[in-house]
Motif scaffolding. Structure first.
Motif, mmCIF file in Angstrom:
data_model
loop_
_atom_site.group_PDB
_atom_site.id
_atom_site.type_symbol
_atom_site.label_atom_id
_atom_site.label_comp_id
_atom_site.label_asym_id
_atom_site.label_seq_id
_atom_site.Cartn_x
_atom_site.Cartn_y
_atom_site.Cartn_z
ATOM 1 N N LEU A 41 0.842 -1.192 0.000
ATOM 2 C CA LEU A 41 0.000 0.000 0.000
ATOM 3 C C LEU A 41 0.879 1.243 0.000
ATOM 4 C CD1 LEU A 41 -2.579 -1.019 2.780
ATOM 5 C CD2 LEU A 41 -2.936 -1.129 0.313
ATOM 6 N N THR A 44 -1.281 7.002 0.251
ATOM 7 C CA THR A 44 -2.692 7.340 0.042
ATOM 8 C C THR A 44 -3.583 6.141 0.344
ATOM 9 O OG1 THR A 44 -2.111 8.956 -1.666
ATOM 10 C CG2 THR A 44 -4.395 8.157 -1.624
ATOM 11 N N GLN A 45 -3.188 4.967 -0.137
ATOM 12 C CA GLN A 45 -3.971 3.750 0.104
ATOM 13 C C GLN A 45 -3.995 3.396 1.587
ATOM 14 O OE1 GLN A 45 -1.678 1.324 -2.540
ATOM 15 N NE2 GLN A 45 -3.090 1.598 -4.268
ATOM 16 N N ARG A 46 -2.868 3.569 2.256
ATOM 17 C CA ARG A 46 -2.816 3.298 3.702
ATOM 18 C C ARG A 46 -3.744 4.235 4.456
ATOM 19 N NH1 ARG A 46 -2.498 -0.325 7.295
ATOM 20 N NH2 ARG A 46 -0.801 -1.256 6.075
ATOM 21 N N LEU A 48 -6.478 5.640 3.309
ATOM 22 C CA LEU A 48 -7.853 5.215 3.047
ATOM 23 C C LEU A 48 -8.213 4.008 3.918
ATOM 24 C CD1 LEU A 48 -7.995 5.522 -0.852
ATOM 25 C CD2 LEU A 48 -9.280 6.895 0.799
#
Length: 214
Positions: A41, A44-46, A48
């Protein structure tokens, strides 16, 4: 989970449910799955993921949402009967457990013209050449999409079928390169009932309608 009507057991890919047993017996959580399975991740993904409710992983009690995910990566036409039957049996099991529950199907279809299957390459590649399967595209992808369109859907409790279906079309040769998501036709387009966003929107709407008190 178990079909209450027949007693049949079936493993599903994702089930959101009231837990069976004491919450003190729960192990793991939604956020912890990324670490458990080494999911890469970016920042940004983390962020989210960290913003989502940290739902506990637990044995299934009363089912709210159940999702079955399947993929047609190679030998599309040969795999169609099994793909259809396994998906079709999942909504029967879900609604056998609870007529109120949402049964969702998610299908990935490979649109690549060739694919290196791990089944046909079950040997050391240092000693033997890579075996590559060829696909007649876009014909094979369209055939799978057509068959998925035959899956039964329901619009109210008591009917037979899925409450939502989503399809993602990939370009995946499985030879060390990237996995690309195909957005152009024959992939479902925005507004199509099988578009991924439409699946999520329908699932969220139906959940809000049925389980507003949860």
């Amino acid at each position: 989970m178990r079909d209450f009507a027949t007693g049949r057991k079936k493993d599903l890919d994702l089930v959101i449910a009231r837990p069976a047993g004491d919450s003190a017996d729960m192990e793991g959580s939604l956020r912890g799955l990324a670490q458990k399975y080494d999911v890469p991740l970016d920042a940004t993904q983390r962020a989210l993921l960290d913003g989502l409710p940290d739902i506990q992983v637990a044995p299934v009690g009363a089912v709210l949402v159940a999702l079955e995910a399947k993929a047609a990566m190679t030998a599309h036409i040969k795999a169609l009967p099994r793909l259809y039957d396994e998906l079709n049996s999942s909504h029967v099991c879900v609604h056998g457990a609870s007529a109120q529950a949402l049964a969702i199907a998610y299908i990935q279809v490979n649109s690549a013209t060739e694919f290196a299957s791990s089944v046909s390459n079950n040997f050391s590649l240092s000693n033997f050449p890579l075996r590559v399967s060829r696909h007649a595209q876009p014909k094979d992808t369209l055939r799978v999409l057509s068959k998925m369109g035959e899956l039964p859907r329901r619009t109210r409790i008591g009917e037979n079928g899925f409450d939502g279906i989503g399809v993602t079309v990939l370009d995946f040769a499985n030879q060390g390169g990237p996995v690309e998501i195909l957005n152009a036709p024959p992939a479902p387009q925005p507004g199509d009932q099988f578009h991924y966003d439409a699946m999520i929107s329908r699932m969220a709407h139906e959940y809000d309608s049925r389980f507003v008190a949860v």
